[in-house]
Design an enzyme around this catalytic site. Structure first.
Site, short mmCIF file in Angstrom:
data_model
loop_
_atom_site.label_atom_id
_atom_site.label_comp_id
_atom_site.label_asym_id
_atom_site.label_seq_id
_atom_site.Cartn_x
_atom_site.Cartn_y
_atom_site.Cartn_z
N LYS A 1 0.86 -1.17 0.00
CA LYS A 1 0.00 0.00 0.00
C LYS A 1 0.90 1.23 0.00
CE LYS A 1 -1.67 2.85 2.80
NZ LYS A 1 -1.75 4.05 1.90
N PRO A 2 1.15 1.79 -1.18
CA PRO A 2 1.89 3.06 -1.21
C PRO A 2 0.96 4.21 -0.85
CG PRO A 2 1.30 2.43 -3.43
CD PRO A 2 0.79 1.34 -2.53
N ASP A 3 1.53 5.35 -0.50
CA ASP A 3 0.71 6.54 -0.30
C ASP A 3 0.06 6.90 -1.63
OD1 ASP A 3 0.23 9.60 -0.20
OD2 ASP A 3 0.61 9.05 1.89
N GLU B 1 10.59 1.40 10.25
CA GLU B 1 11.48 2.56 10.26
C GLU B 1 10.61 3.79 10.51
OE1 GLU B 1 13.84 5.38 7.39
OE2 GLU B 1 14.66 3.35 7.28
N CYS C 1 13.66 10.85 6.56
CA CYS C 1 13.74 10.37 7.94
C CYS C 1 15.14 10.53 8.53
CB CYS C 1 13.33 8.90 8.00
SG CYS C 1 11.63 8.57 7.51
N GLU D 1 9.81 16.17 15.66
CA GLU D 1 10.29 16.07 14.28
C GLU D 1 9.53 17.05 13.41
OE1 GLU D 1 11.31 12.51 11.12
OE2 GLU D 1 9.49 12.33 12.33
#
Length: 538
Positions: free
Chosen positions: A202-204, A275, A309, A407
């Protein structure tokens, strides 16, 4: 705020000028024919769309998967995986090597897609091409060695023969983020495939065309189509369904969502690799080459507009060189050129969308309101594109400011001064995150000593992130709240396998025999154990 020259070209040409005649546009790249080709085989009862950050305009109409579509995708993947796993590993690896060549030959296609979907500058998009080619080559060459049966010493020397086998887990559920839509989608799937698994990804949705392009190329390279399934849709709807059906889960994204994925997988006793977030630190020691450190900081902080990231968000500089470093770093930052062209030349691109722009704006505004000083940047640039924000340096950041600990995931870095290596290490480690770090010094031994004290999965000496990430034989991942598991190297492929120990006992059983009663057998085994220690058996 300081007056910046960001994206104002100093060479005589204006990077914001209209594109020359014949320049590619989104419509030229994302044609109906391309979308039809890439979405072939993607199950979806509904319709959705994605958009380009450069202008905010729609790129493509796309199928949207339902929970039932996800279930069907896993069913098809399971059937295909049973056949794929029987193919010898060297033949599976050959698919990766052909894919490597195709990616490099046709990189212009995917560079356009990456730029249009993420808003990146072209050079930063090329980092993804490099990373995927490296991963394909590495696992194409080394997978057979990683996966081959291994002999181990048995319980009884010469009598116990032990072999470790590696079996594919089955169907891997992969949830990939938007920020690196090639590398963090297919780049993570390659070792899963060569290990004999199928993948349901499932990609964005906003960056799915890049992942679908990679799937199309892998099929061209010889991967059976049903082995690689793609489902599209909203994360809260489709993501849990992927986790619910997977035999193993690979997730890259926020720490908050990563915890939810881990809880759901744990309830099913399914393994995960995660990650997650980072608040990465760069340490500039007093003996560093300041010109090289300043240039490296630009790469480390502002590549992909800081939406990486492992990019740097905290700069710790020794107090004796802080002013000199800041002068060099600020000058380079103010000279960064923003741009939207589908060609090389711009130094930085756009944020991906409204949510990222809001987060960056909020962090900077909060810091300024509480007393931080903007050294460079600090301003949105709607004149370039709707989500552009200038690369920004903040000084005087305190713990009460949001940008200090949270972040940002944008082109914002805070500078802090330190007086000793011990202080720098302590402050760099004073965060829940532990993904990446950078140390700058002319003394290699000192740099390695400082690096070994940092609680991060990777540390780069005299560079920001690329050397550690690009060294595909070595593990890459996070400590603490930055994740679980590793990509790259042996850990990056063995996580997609189940280990099986096969022990063959020969001649004598591991039990009383040859007329020995229980007591004499126990005495014999005790003497044997002492002898094995004396002769250094392992």
């Amino acid at each position: 705020m300081t007056d910046v020259q960001t994206s104002r070209d100093t060479t005589g040409t204006n990077p914001l000028a209209p594109a020359p005649a014949g320049a590619r546009t989104a419509a030229d790249v994302v044609t109906p024919e391309l979308v039809a080709q890439l979405t072939k085989g993607v199950a979806g009862s509904g319709r959705t769309a994605n958009h380009t950050p450069f202008t905010g305009e729609k790129l493509a109409d796309l199928p949207e998967s339902t929970p039932e579509d996800v279930e069907r995708a896993f069913a098809a993947a399971r059937t295909a995986q049973a056949v794929w796993a029987q193919i010898p590993v060297r033949r599976r690896a050959a698919v990766l090597l052909r894919f490597h060549d195709l990616v490099l030959e046709r990189q212009a296609e995917v560079l356009d897609l990456i730029q249009l979907e993420t808003g990146k500058a072209r050079l930063h998009a090329h980092e993804e091409v490099q990373a995927v080619a490296i991963a394909a080559r590495h696992y194409g060459r080394r997978a057979a060695a990683y996966l081959r049966p291994k002999r181990h010493a048995g319980a009884m020397p010469a009598l116990t023969k032990v072999t470790e086998l590696r079996h594919p887990r089955g169907v891997v559920g992969q949830i990939a983020p938007w920020n690196y839509p090639l590398e963090l989608s297919v780049g993570d799937a390659l070792p899963a495939f060569v290990a004999g698994n199928a993948v349901v990804m499932k990609p964005d949705t906003e960056t799915c065309l890049t992942a679908l392009w990679a799937r199309d190329l892998l099929i061209e390279a010889g991967l059976p189509a049903d082995v690689f399934q793609v489902v599209l849709g909203e994360g809260p709807v489709v993501g849990p369904e992927v986790v619910r059906h997977a035999d193993y889960v690979s997730f890259t994204g926020s720490t908050r969502t990563g915890r939810e994925v881990a809880r759901s997988a744990a309830a099913r006793l399914v393994g995960v690799s995660l990650e997650l977030g980072g608040k990465n630190a760069m340490l500039v020691l007093e003996d560093a080459d300041l010109d090289k450190a300043a240039a490296g900081a630009v790469r480390a902080c502002f590549s992909s507009a800081g939406q990486l990231c492992i990019s740097i968000e905290r700069l710790y500089v020794h107090e004796s060189v802080a002013d000199a470093f800041l002068e060099r770093f600020a000058a380079r930052t103010r000279a960064i050129r923003l741009g939207t062209s589908l060609s090389y030349g711009a130094d930085m691109g756009s944020l991906v969308g409204e949510r990222q722009l809001e987060a960056v704006t909020r962090h900077v505004a909060d810091a300024v309101a509480k007393g931080a000083k903007v050294i460079a940047g600090g301003t949105a640039r709607p004149d370039v594109g709707p989500y552009f924000y200038e690369p920004t340096i903040l000084d005087g950041v305190e713990e009460s400011m949001t940008v200090c600990a949270e972040e940002t995931f944008g082109p914002v870095v805070s500078l802090y001064r330190f007086g000793s290596d011990d202080e720098a290490v302590e402050r760099a480690n004073s965060t829940p995150y532990g993904l990446n770090a950078s140390v700058w010094t002319k003394d290699a031994r000192r740099g390695r000593a400082v690096a070994s004290r940092l609680r991060t999965g990777t540390v780069n000496i005299n560079e920001g992130y690329a050397p550690a990430y690009g060294s595909a034989q070595s593990p890459m991942g996070g400590m603490k709240d930055s994740g679980l598991g590793r990509r790259h190297g042996s850990e990056g492929i063995l996580k997609y396998t189940e280990a099986q120990t096969v022990a063959h006992q020969r001649l004598l059983p591991m039990a009383p025999s040859l007329g020995l009663d229980d007591e004499r057998y126990a005495e014999l085994m005790s003497r044997s154990l002492r002898l094995m220690k004396a002769f250094r058996f392992r």
